[in-house]
Scaffold this motif. Sequence first.
Motif, short mmCIF file in Angstrom:
data_model
loop_
_atom_site.label_atom_id
_atom_site.label_comp_id
_atom_site.label_asym_id
_atom_site.label_seq_id
_atom_site.Cartn_x
_atom_site.Cartn_y
_atom_site.Cartn_z
N GLU A 3 -45.08 33.06 -44.13
CA GLU A 3 -44.22 34.10 -43.58
C GLU A 3 -43.04 33.49 -42.84
O GLU A 3 -41.90 33.93 -42.99
N ALA A 4 -43.30 32.47 -42.05
CA ALA A 4 -42.23 31.82 -41.29
C ALA A 4 -41.22 31.18 -42.25
O ALA A 4 -40.01 31.24 -42.02
N GLU A 5 -41.71 30.58 -43.31
CA GLU A 5 -40.82 29.93 -44.27
C GLU A 5 -39.91 30.93 -44.97
O GLU A 5 -38.77 30.62 -45.29
N ARG A 6 -40.39 32.15 -45.17
CA ARG A 6 -39.56 33.17 -45.81
C ARG A 6 -38.32 33.45 -44.95
O ARG A 6 -37.25 33.70 -45.47
N TYR A 7 -38.48 33.39 -43.64
CA TYR A 7 -37.36 33.66 -42.75
C TYR A 7 -36.50 32.43 -42.49
O TYR A 7 -35.40 32.54 -41.99
N THR A 8 -37.00 31.26 -42.80
CA THR A 8 -36.26 30.06 -42.47
C THR A 8 -35.68 29.35 -43.68
O THR A 8 -34.95 28.37 -43.53
N LYS A 9 -35.95 29.84 -44.88
CA LYS A 9 -35.50 29.11 -46.06
C LYS A 9 -33.98 29.07 -46.19
O LYS A 9 -33.45 28.24 -46.88
N GLU A 10 -33.30 29.96 -45.51
CA GLU A 10 -31.85 29.96 -45.58
C GLU A 10 -31.21 29.19 -44.42
O GLU A 10 -30.04 29.34 -44.15
N ALA A 11 -32.02 28.38 -43.74
CA ALA A 11 -31.48 27.59 -42.63
C ALA A 11 -30.35 26.70 -43.12
O ALA A 11 -30.29 26.31 -44.29
N ASP A 12 -29.46 26.36 -42.24
CA ASP A 12 -28.27 25.59 -42.57
C ASP A 12 -28.66 24.23 -43.16
O ASP A 12 -29.00 23.31 -42.43
N GLN A 13 -28.57 24.09 -44.47
CA GLN A 13 -29.00 22.88 -45.18
C GLN A 13 -28.22 21.67 -44.71
O GLN A 13 -28.79 20.60 -44.51
#
Length: 159
Positions: A114-124
């Motif tokens: 669940e946490a990864e779903r919200y963080t996958k768009e973090a600033d690469q």
Amino acid sequence: MHRMTWRDVTDRGISIKQQKTGAELLVPVHSELQSVLDKAREARTDLVLLTTYFGEMFTVDGFSQRMRDAITDASLPTSCQPHGLRKAAGRRLAEAGCSAHEIMSILGHRSLAEAERYTKEADQKRLAAAAISRLEGQTGTKAPNPNERISPNRRRRRK
């Protein structure tokens, strides 16, 4: 959020009960939000944090409509949704270097997925730069010299 009362706001943070999971959270208040809450507390006339124009507690549909109106008034794209604020919070926490477990504790997630779903768009780019910076701080890692040539006659020893 539409049901939050001033009793939910304490010196230690904001008490939240997740609607989907029933998880009870105590989330510390960011200093910028604290400033807004302090001003609102001085002027408050209601028990509920956010009220309708008539001073009543929002219904789910009423709150959604008010948010849609605010999104339109701010000339934001119609794809903006209140839930997007939660996703943006997860992304911002990830970009600030928070661990998945720290993000879970703020957003109330029960699994890493669940946490990864919200963080996958973090600033690469920022995360990649931070990763290389950490790697450069390690000892015992030496980059190969691109100008050094290995003789074609040199053979590897076999054990």
